[in-house]
Design a protein around this motif. Sequence first.
Motif, PDB file in Angstrom:
ATOM      1  N   GLN A   1     -15.726   3.932   3.476  1.00 47.72           N
ATOM      2  CA  GLN A   1     -14.676   4.593   4.265  1.00 47.72           C
ATOM      3  C   GLN A   1     -13.357   4.658   3.502  1.00 47.72           C
ATOM      4  O   GLN A   1     -12.682   5.679   3.460  1.00 47.72           O
ATOM      5  CB  GLN A   1     -14.476   3.845   5.589  1.00 47.72           C
ATOM      6  CG  GLN A   1     -15.651   3.955   6.540  1.00 47.72           C
ATOM      7  CD  GLN A   1     -15.416   3.191   7.834  1.00 47.72           C
ATOM      8  OE1 GLN A   1     -14.538   2.312   7.899  1.00 47.72           O
ATOM      9  NE2 GLN A   1     -16.198   3.499   8.846  1.00 47.72           N
ATOM     10  N   ARG A   2     -12.964   3.540   2.881  1.00 43.53           N
ATOM     11  CA  ARG A   2     -11.637   3.493   2.250  1.00 43.53           C
ATOM     12  C   ARG A   2     -11.546   4.370   1.009  1.00 43.53           C
ATOM     13  O   ARG A   2     -10.457   4.814   0.644  1.00 43.53           O
ATOM     14  CB  ARG A   2     -11.264   2.054   1.905  1.00 43.53           C
ATOM     15  CG  ARG A   2     -12.032   1.450   0.739  1.00 43.53           C
ATOM     16  CD  ARG A   2     -11.605   0.018   0.490  1.00 43.53           C
ATOM     17  NE  ARG A   2     -12.166  -0.512  -0.722  1.00 43.53           N
ATOM     18  CZ  ARG A   2     -12.882  -1.625  -0.808  1.00 43.53           C
ATOM     19  NH1 ARG A   2     -13.150  -2.329   0.275  1.00 43.53           N
ATOM     20  NH2 ARG A   2     -13.325  -2.046  -1.975  1.00 43.53           N
ATOM     21  N   ALA A   3     -12.684   4.643   0.357  1.00 46.66           N
ATOM     22  CA  ALA A   3     -12.674   5.508  -0.821  1.00 46.66           C
ATOM     23  C   ALA A   3     -12.336   6.945  -0.464  1.00 46.66           C
ATOM     24  O   ALA A   3     -12.130   7.778  -1.349  1.00 46.66           O
ATOM     25  CB  ALA A   3     -14.026   5.451  -1.528  1.00 46.66           C
ATOM     26  N   GLN A   4     -12.249   7.217   0.831  1.00 44.25           N
ATOM     27  CA  GLN A   4     -11.938   8.576   1.282  1.00 44.25           C
ATOM     28  C   GLN A   4     -10.606   8.656   2.031  1.00 44.25           C
ATOM     29  O   GLN A   4     -10.285   9.680   2.620  1.00 44.25           O
ATOM     30  CB  GLN A   4     -13.068   9.071   2.194  1.00 44.25           C
ATOM     31  CG  GLN A   4     -14.432   9.084   1.515  1.00 44.25           C
ATOM     32  CD  GLN A   4     -15.547   9.454   2.485  1.00 44.25           C
ATOM     33  OE1 GLN A   4     -15.485  10.489   3.145  1.00 44.25           O
ATOM     34  NE2 GLN A   4     -16.561   8.610   2.579  1.00 44.25           N
ATOM     35  N   ASN A   5      -9.836   7.548   2.012  1.00 46.34           N
ATOM     36  CA  ASN A   5      -8.534   7.606   2.677  1.00 46.34           C
ATOM     37  C   ASN A   5      -7.497   6.822   1.876  1.00 46.34           C
ATOM     38  O   ASN A   5      -7.843   6.094   0.940  1.00 46.34           O
ATOM     39  CB  ASN A   5      -8.625   7.090   4.121  1.00 46.34           C
ATOM     40  CG  ASN A   5      -8.951   5.616   4.212  1.00 46.34           C
ATOM     41  OD1 ASN A   5      -8.244   4.765   3.675  1.00 46.34           O
ATOM     42  ND2 ASN A   5     -10.050   5.282   4.925  1.00 46.34           N
ATOM     43  N   PHE A   6      -6.234   6.976   2.242  1.00 47.55           N
ATOM     44  CA  PHE A   6      -5.145   6.299   1.543  1.00 47.55           C
ATOM     45  C   PHE A   6      -4.559   5.153   2.373  1.00 47.55           C
ATOM     46  O   PHE A   6      -3.465   4.683   2.086  1.00 47.55           O
ATOM     47  CB  PHE A   6      -4.043   7.310   1.184  1.00 47.55           C
ATOM     48  CG  PHE A   6      -4.355   8.110  -0.055  1.00 47.55           C
ATOM     49  CD1 PHE A   6      -3.868   7.731  -1.292  1.00 47.55           C
ATOM     50  CD2 PHE A   6      -5.160   9.241   0.016  1.00 47.55           C
ATOM     51  CE1 PHE A   6      -4.161   8.458  -2.437  1.00 47.55           C
ATOM     52  CE2 PHE A   6      -5.455   9.987  -1.118  1.00 47.55           C
ATOM     53  CZ  PHE A   6      -4.950   9.587  -2.355  1.00 47.55           C
ATOM     54  N   TYR A   7      -5.306   4.693   3.386  1.00 47.58           N
ATOM     55  CA  TYR A   7      -4.834   3.563   4.176  1.00 47.58           C
ATOM     56  C   TYR A   7      -5.018   2.268   3.393  1.00 47.58           C
ATOM     57  O   TYR A   7      -5.852   2.169   2.492  1.00 47.58           O
ATOM     58  CB  TYR A   7      -5.566   3.481   5.508  1.00 47.58           C
ATOM     59  CG  TYR A   7      -5.414   4.718   6.364  1.00 47.58           C
ATOM     60  CD1 TYR A   7      -4.143   5.210   6.674  1.00 47.58           C
ATOM     61  CD2 TYR A   7      -6.527   5.404   6.841  1.00 47.58           C
ATOM     62  CE1 TYR A   7      -4.000   6.353   7.449  1.00 47.58           C
ATOM     63  CE2 TYR A   7      -6.386   6.550   7.613  1.00 47.58           C
ATOM     64  CZ  TYR A   7      -5.120   7.018   7.902  1.00 47.58           C
ATOM     65  OH  TYR A   7      -4.975   8.157   8.664  1.00 47.58           O
ATOM     66  N   GLU A   8      -4.274   1.254   3.780  1.00 43.39           N
ATOM     67  CA  GLU A   8      -4.303  -0.011   3.049  1.00 43.39           C
ATOM     68  C   GLU A   8      -5.707  -0.621   3.063  1.00 43.39           C
ATOM     69  O   GLU A   8      -6.369  -0.682   4.100  1.00 43.39           O
ATOM     70  CB  GLU A   8      -3.291  -0.981   3.668  1.00 43.39           C
ATOM     71  CG  GLU A   8      -2.987  -2.163   2.810  1.00 43.39           C
ATOM     72  CD  GLU A   8      -1.763  -2.945   3.273  1.00 43.39           C
ATOM     73  OE1 GLU A   8      -1.328  -3.841   2.538  1.00 43.39           O
ATOM     74  OE2 GLU A   8      -1.244  -2.670   4.376  1.00 43.39           O
ATOM     75  N   VAL A   9      -6.138  -1.100   1.901  1.00 44.87           N
ATOM     76  CA  VAL A   9      -7.482  -1.676   1.752  1.00 44.87           C
ATOM     77  C   VAL A   9      -7.562  -3.034   2.432  1.00 44.87           C
ATOM     78  O   VAL A   9      -8.419  -3.280   3.279  1.00 44.87           O
ATOM     79  CB  VAL A   9      -7.849  -1.793   0.258  1.00 44.87           C
ATOM     80  CG1 VAL A   9      -9.125  -2.627   0.086  1.00 44.87           C
ATOM     81  CG2 VAL A   9      -8.035  -0.413  -0.352  1.00 44.87           C
ATOM     82  N   ALA A  10      -6.674  -3.944   2.040  1.00 48.12           N
ATOM     83  CA  ALA A  10      -6.671  -5.288   2.623  1.00 48.12           C
ATOM     84  C   ALA A  10      -5.925  -5.263   3.958  1.00 48.12           C
ATOM     85  O   ALA A  10      -4.811  -4.756   4.041  1.00 48.12           O
ATOM     86  CB  ALA A  10      -6.000  -6.266   1.665  1.00 48.12           C
ATOM     87  N   LEU A  11      -6.548  -5.804   4.994  1.00 50.38           N
ATOM     88  CA  LEU A  11      -6.010  -5.669   6.350  1.00 50.38           C
ATOM     89  C   LEU A  11      -5.130  -6.841   6.774  1.00 50.38           C
ATOM     90  O   LEU A  11      -4.467  -6.769   7.798  1.00 50.38           O
ATOM     91  CB  LEU A  11      -7.166  -5.502   7.340  1.00 50.38           C
ATOM     92  CG  LEU A  11      -8.094  -4.310   7.049  1.00 50.38           C
ATOM     93  CD1 LEU A  11      -9.233  -4.275   8.056  1.00 50.38           C
ATOM     94  CD2 LEU A  11      -7.321  -3.002   7.060  1.00 50.38           C
ATOM     95  N   GLY A  12      -5.128  -7.934   5.997  1.00 49.58           N
ATOM     96  CA  GLY A  12      -4.266  -9.061   6.319  1.00 49.58           C
ATOM     97  C   GLY A  12      -4.917 -10.071   7.254  1.00 49.58           C
ATOM     98  O   GLY A  12      -5.895  -9.775   7.937  1.00 49.58           O
ATOM     99  N   TYR A  13      -4.365 -11.273   7.261  1.00 46.89           N
ATOM    100  CA  TYR A  13      -4.847 -12.328   8.146  1.00 46.89           C
ATOM    101  C   TYR A  13      -4.372 -12.104   9.585  1.00 46.89           C
ATOM    102  O   TYR A  13      -3.291 -11.543   9.811  1.00 46.89           O
ATOM    103  CB  TYR A  13      -4.306 -13.689   7.708  1.00 46.89           C
ATOM    104  CG  TYR A  13      -4.921 -14.290   6.476  1.00 46.89           C
ATOM    105  CD1 TYR A  13      -6.201 -13.968   6.069  1.00 46.89           C
ATOM    106  CD2 TYR A  13      -4.210 -15.216   5.722  1.00 46.89           C
ATOM    107  CE1 TYR A  13      -6.765 -14.545   4.953  1.00 46.89           C
ATOM    108  CE2 TYR A  13      -4.756 -15.808   4.592  1.00 46.89           C
ATOM    109  CZ  TYR A  13      -6.039 -15.463   4.212  1.00 46.89           C
ATOM    110  OH  TYR A  13      -6.587 -16.036   3.099  1.00 46.89           O
ATOM    111  N   ASP A  14      -5.166 -12.582  10.547  1.00 48.89           N
ATOM    112  CA  ASP A  14      -4.648 -12.752  11.911  1.00 48.89           C
ATOM    113  C   ASP A  14      -4.162 -14.200  12.026  1.00 48.89           C
ATOM    114  O   ASP A  14      -4.249 -14.984  11.071  1.00 48.89           O
ATOM    115  CB  ASP A  14      -5.707 -12.410  12.964  1.00 48.89           C
ATOM    116  CG  ASP A  14      -6.963 -13.274  12.862  1.00 48.89           C
ATOM    117  OD1 ASP A  14      -6.912 -14.351  12.223  1.00 48.89           O
ATOM    118  OD2 ASP A  14      -8.012 -12.883  13.416  1.00 48.89           O
TER     119      ASP A  14
END
Length: 457
Positions: A8-21
Amino acid sequence: MPEQDPIQRAQNFYEVALGYDNDLALLEASRCLHCKKPYCMKGCPVEVDIPDFVEMVKAGDFISAAWKVKEKNSLPRIAGRVCPQESQCEATCVLNKKGKGEPCAIGRLERFVADYAAKHDTGEIPQLPKPTGLKVGVVGSGPAGLTLAGALIKKGVAVTVFEALHELGGVLVYGIPEFRLPKAIVRSEVDELRKMGVEFKTNWVVGRIETVDDLLEKRKFDSVFIGTGAGAPLFLRIPGENLNGVYSANEFLTRSNLMKAYLFPEADTPVAKGRRVCVFGGGNVAMDSARTALRLGAEEVSIVYRRTMDELPARAEEVHHAVEEGVKFRLLSSPLEIVGNEAGWAVGVNCQKMELGEPDDSGRRRPVPVPGETFHIECDTVIVAIGNAANPLVPSTTKQLDVNKWGNIVADLETGKTSKARVWAGGDIVTGAATVILAMGAGRKAALSMLKEFSID
């Protein structure tokens, strides 16, 4: 670290790492040993009080942890994303050194507390001292300049930052892709500095509109810091580099990152969306270029690098992400020539097969050609990502400012002082292309040196 799915991420420019909760942050912080001798702090170029901020995370006091980080680091949301912690603070973590498993994920915790504080923003700013009446001009709004600005404004020194481009952040906005460092994050860090009183002037080319000497003599700045970075791209000087479809990584990433070429024609700036793309180089910039090309729709993207995976200078995390996303690695390969068609467009690259010989001055084994072994790669876009040289504009228009044979400003690495009175410099314009955190460290050292010069504690 939770991440987007590679497909999915290879097709968008959104951040790869989503961060800790919250729960993951508490779990990770609980691994910290809170050592009596915190070696991790020695590995941090900006000297963040790591044990104390991690202890605050352990206690669930995330806001206080963020304030503790911000005492030394004015850009924690940025550093938590792009700093190579694995070779800095985390490399000296006792958990890592004594073979007790992975080091404490200091960088991810820094990102978490900074993001948490931004999400729960109350508009509060640090308590600032009375203005000293001193004022400093900063040339360039990259990581070195922003760090220096943050350190000085907290001591009552007025700061004005001059940025040549239309958006603030320097390499943070033009050189690092959205999927690694969202522009909104950079803007939020800049806004924090603006709230504290830092003044910013964009579209202001120092060296053309005004010189450093003008800032000192006409504008009456008490001192000037030069943090213009390494913005002049390097090339291999092989045949075919002037063909259409050949980019420096600097141009390719600037078009895509800062000028939103990935939205063309909604945005005005076009960029070649190659079907088969070759990227020369093995550093973080090469990984950024390859992964950007993939997101622009390339069917095949190849990294052409003359050593092996073990010698790649890019962060292991970036290489891992590139592999997951489908980037191919043509290792032990050196470009000889970019081949063009009759219309002047790149259609392929002729390469030399290499093998590793004896170590060179850097300690890495030197690649040497394998006699008679060459091969061809078909491609329609080439991105040259082998590094950058010093931006020459400011040094060439500043009197009595020494530069070395590469065009870098000569400055003391511990203080940032240059050969010119009242002028400091730091970051890539001094050291050559390096990491964001080292530039931040240089900005902090220069700020401390200025404060000492001003007799401010």
